[in-house]
Design a protein around this motif. Sequence first.
Motif, PDB file in Angstrom:
ATOM      1  N   GLY A  51      49.808  73.803  29.037  1.00 57.58           N
ATOM      2  CA  GLY A  51      51.035  74.295  29.631  1.00 57.58           C
ATOM      3  C   GLY A  51      51.324  75.695  29.147  1.00 57.58           C
ATOM      4  O   GLY A  51      50.552  76.269  28.390  1.00 57.58           O
ATOM      5  N   VAL A  52      52.431  76.217  29.588  1.00 59.06           N
ATOM      6  CA  VAL A  52      52.837  77.562  29.200  1.00 59.06           C
ATOM      7  C   VAL A  52      54.186  77.461  28.495  1.00 59.06           C
ATOM      8  O   VAL A  52      55.122  76.879  29.040  1.00 59.06           O
ATOM      9  N   PRO A  53      54.296  78.013  27.286  1.00 59.84           N
ATOM     10  CA  PRO A  53      55.575  77.921  26.566  1.00 59.84           C
ATOM     11  C   PRO A  53      56.626  78.840  27.184  1.00 59.84           C
ATOM     12  O   PRO A  53      56.305  79.877  27.758  1.00 59.84           O
ATOM     13  N   GLU A  54      57.858  78.428  27.068  1.00 63.13           N
ATOM     14  CA  GLU A  54      58.973  79.285  27.490  1.00 63.13           C
ATOM     15  C   GLU A  54      59.144  80.389  26.454  1.00 63.13           C
ATOM     16  O   GLU A  54      58.910  80.166  25.265  1.00 63.13           O
ATOM     17  N   THR A  55      59.565  81.570  26.881  1.00 59.59           N
ATOM     18  CA  THR A  55      59.699  82.696  25.949  1.00 59.59           C
ATOM     19  C   THR A  55      60.740  82.427  24.865  1.00 59.59           C
ATOM     20  O   THR A  55      60.706  83.039  23.816  1.00 59.59           O
ATOM     21  N   TRP A  56      61.649  81.481  25.086  1.00 61.67           N
ATOM     22  CA  TRP A  56      62.685  81.157  24.111  1.00 61.67           C
ATOM     23  C   TRP A  56      62.283  79.977  23.223  1.00 61.67           C
ATOM     24  O   TRP A  56      63.040  79.589  22.334  1.00 61.67           O
ATOM     25  N   ASP A  72      44.861  87.334  17.593  1.00 63.41           N
ATOM     26  CA  ASP A  72      43.473  87.451  17.138  1.00 63.41           C
ATOM     27  C   ASP A  72      43.411  87.197  15.631  1.00 63.41           C
ATOM     28  O   ASP A  72      42.460  86.581  15.142  1.00 63.41           O
ATOM     29  N   CYS A  73      44.398  87.664  14.911  1.00 69.77           N
ATOM     30  CA  CYS A  73      44.467  87.443  13.470  1.00 69.77           C
ATOM     31  C   CYS A  73      44.590  85.949  13.171  1.00 69.77           C
ATOM     32  O   CYS A  73      43.930  85.430  12.277  1.00 69.77           O
ATOM     33  N   ILE A  74      45.421  85.252  13.949  1.00 71.47           N
ATOM     34  CA  ILE A  74      45.585  83.810  13.774  1.00 71.47           C
ATOM     35  C   ILE A  74      44.259  83.100  14.044  1.00 71.47           C
ATOM     36  O   ILE A  74      43.839  82.232  13.283  1.00 71.47           O
ATOM     37  N   VAL A  75      43.577  83.489  15.115  1.00 72.78           N
ATOM     38  CA  VAL A  75      42.290  82.876  15.459  1.00 72.78           C
ATOM     39  C   VAL A  75      41.269  83.112  14.353  1.00 72.78           C
ATOM     40  O   VAL A  75      40.482  82.223  14.023  1.00 72.78           O
ATOM     41  N   ASP A  76      41.290  84.295  13.755  1.00 68.21           N
ATOM     42  CA  ASP A  76      40.352  84.603  12.670  1.00 68.21           C
ATOM     43  C   ASP A  76      40.518  83.670  11.479  1.00 68.21           C
ATOM     44  O   ASP A  76      39.570  83.458  10.715  1.00 68.21           O
ATOM     45  N   LEU A  77      41.701  83.095  11.303  1.00 67.61           N
ATOM     46  CA  LEU A  77      41.943  82.177  10.189  1.00 67.61           C
ATOM     47  C   LEU A  77      41.476  80.747  10.471  1.00 67.61           C
ATOM     48  O   LEU A  77      41.484  79.910   9.572  1.00 67.61           O
ATOM     49  N   LEU A  78      41.077  80.463  11.705  1.00 66.90           N
ATOM     50  CA  LEU A  78      40.615  79.124  12.068  1.00 66.90           C
ATOM     51  C   LEU A  78      39.158  78.922  11.664  1.00 66.90           C
ATOM     52  O   LEU A  78      38.393  79.885  11.602  1.00 66.90           O
ATOM     53  N   ASP A  79      38.777  77.662  11.463  1.00 67.23           N
ATOM     54  CA  ASP A  79      37.352  77.387  11.238  1.00 67.23           C
ATOM     55  C   ASP A  79      36.634  77.496  12.588  1.00 67.23           C
ATOM     56  O   ASP A  79      37.269  77.564  13.644  1.00 67.23           O
ATOM     57  N   ASP A  80      35.312  77.524  12.554  1.00 72.87           N
ATOM     58  CA  ASP A  80      34.520  77.761  13.762  1.00 72.87           C
ATOM     59  C   ASP A  80      34.797  76.739  14.866  1.00 72.87           C
ATOM     60  O   ASP A  80      34.893  77.096  16.041  1.00 72.87           O
ATOM     61  N   ARG A  81      34.942  75.490  14.504  1.00 74.41           N
ATOM     62  CA  ARG A  81      35.208  74.438  15.500  1.00 74.41           C
ATOM     63  C   ARG A  81      36.539  74.677  16.211  1.00 74.41           C
ATOM     64  O   ARG A  81      36.628  74.607  17.433  1.00 74.41           O
ATOM     65  N   LYS A  82      37.580  74.962  15.432  1.00 75.02           N
ATOM     66  CA  LYS A  82      38.894  75.200  16.033  1.00 75.02           C
ATOM     67  C   LYS A  82      38.914  76.500  16.832  1.00 75.02           C
ATOM     68  O   LYS A  82      39.623  76.601  17.832  1.00 75.02           O
ATOM     69  N   LYS A  83      38.148  77.496  16.397  1.00 79.36           N
ATOM     70  CA  LYS A  83      38.057  78.732  17.186  1.00 79.36           C
ATOM     71  C   LYS A  83      37.514  78.431  18.576  1.00 79.36           C
ATOM     72  O   LYS A  83      38.025  78.937  19.571  1.00 79.36           O
ATOM     73  N   ARG A  84      36.455  77.607  18.645  1.00 77.57           N
ATOM     74  CA  ARG A  84      35.855  77.260  19.939  1.00 77.57           C
ATOM     75  C   ARG A  84      36.832  76.462  20.796  1.00 77.57           C
ATOM     76  O   ARG A  84      36.945  76.683  21.998  1.00 77.57           O
ATOM     77  N   LEU A  85      37.532  75.519  20.177  1.00 77.43           N
ATOM     78  CA  LEU A  85      38.419  74.640  20.933  1.00 77.43           C
ATOM     79  C   LEU A  85      39.721  75.302  21.369  1.00 77.43           C
ATOM     80  O   LEU A  85      40.202  75.084  22.478  1.00 77.43           O
ATOM     81  N   TYR A  86      40.336  76.113  20.485  1.00 75.45           N
ATOM     82  CA  TYR A  86      41.693  76.592  20.732  1.00 75.45           C
ATOM     83  C   TYR A  86      41.855  78.106  20.746  1.00 75.45           C
ATOM     84  O   TYR A  86      42.941  78.604  21.051  1.00 75.45           O
ATOM     85  N   GLY A  87      40.790  78.834  20.401  1.00 77.33           N
ATOM     86  CA  GLY A  87      40.915  80.283  20.242  1.00 77.33           C
ATOM     87  C   GLY A  87      41.490  80.999  21.448  1.00 77.33           C
ATOM     88  O   GLY A  87      42.433  81.785  21.328  1.00 77.33           O
ATOM     89  N   LYS A  88      40.965  80.726  22.631  1.00 78.05           N
ATOM     90  CA  LYS A  88      41.426  81.419  23.845  1.00 78.05           C
ATOM     91  C   LYS A  88      42.885  81.095  24.135  1.00 78.05           C
ATOM     92  O   LYS A  88      43.685  81.972  24.470  1.00 78.05           O
ATOM     93  N   ARG A  89      43.252  79.833  23.981  1.00 73.97           N
ATOM     94  CA  ARG A  89      44.643  79.444  24.254  1.00 73.97           C
ATOM     95  C   ARG A  89      45.608  80.080  23.252  1.00 73.97           C
ATOM     96  O   ARG A  89      46.715  80.457  23.611  1.00 73.97           O
ATOM     97  N   ILE A  90      45.187  80.198  22.000  1.00 73.32           N
ATOM     98  CA  ILE A  90      46.036  80.846  21.000  1.00 73.32           C
ATOM     99  C   ILE A  90      46.172  82.327  21.325  1.00 73.32           C
ATOM    100  O   ILE A  90      47.270  82.885  21.254  1.00 73.32           O
ATOM    101  N   GLN A  91      45.086  82.966  21.722  1.00 68.43           N
ATOM    102  CA  GLN A  91      45.155  84.385  22.103  1.00 68.43           C
ATOM    103  C   GLN A  91      46.097  84.580  23.292  1.00 68.43           C
ATOM    104  O   GLN A  91      46.825  85.569  23.362  1.00 68.43           O
ATOM    105  N   ASP A  92      46.095  83.640  24.223  1.00 67.51           N
ATOM    106  CA  ASP A  92      46.963  83.744  25.405  1.00 67.51           C
ATOM    107  C   ASP A  92      48.445  83.646  25.063  1.00 67.51           C
ATOM    108  O   ASP A  92      49.291  84.079  25.841  1.00 67.51           O
ATOM    109  N   LEU A  93      48.768  83.079  23.898  1.00 64.66           N
ATOM    110  CA  LEU A  93      50.180  82.953  23.516  1.00 64.66           C
ATOM    111  C   LEU A  93      50.878  84.306  23.457  1.00 64.66           C
ATOM    112  O   LEU A  93      52.069  84.410  23.731  1.00 64.66           O
ATOM    113  N   LYS A  94      50.141  85.359  23.113  1.00 61.54           N
ATOM    114  CA  LYS A  94      50.743  86.689  23.061  1.00 61.54           C
ATOM    115  C   LYS A  94      51.291  87.071  24.435  1.00 61.54           C
ATOM    116  O   LYS A  94      52.397  87.606  24.543  1.00 61.54           O
TER     117      LYS A  94
END
Length: 125
Positions: A51-56, A72-94
């Motif tokens: 889903g997409v979070p509301e800005t508030w 990108d900084c947050i993704v860099d702190l993830l382990d390799d498995r979590k980067k593959r699974l969630y990295g793109k979605r975390i980057q999209d949060l911006k």
Amino acid sequence: MMLGKIVFLLVLAFAITCQHQQVAGAGNCTKEQKEKIMKECWGYISKRHPGVPETWSICCQKVKKVRNSDMDCIVDLLDDRKKRLYGKRIQDLKLFCAPPRPYNNQVNNINCLNATFQLQLMCKS
């Protein structure tokens, strides 16, 4: 000589005990911020509840607390498995958490509606 060893050991002990907030990359985020984003944004980054979070939302509040919303900084702190699974979605949060900007035609439409409303009021008078 002995004083130098004592100072060295104290500095070493201090460095070891003060590692609770590791700063990554250019210093835009911390492990604590990563944990908060993973917790508060889980519904948006997990594949089970996309889903997409509301800005508030609380999720976006946590994203905005990271300097420059540097996901990108947050993704860099993830382990390799979590980067593959969630990295793109975390980057999209911006992008999802950025305040919406009106397009030029939306501004023009609002101005046009305002002018039409004012003309209607003048005609009724």
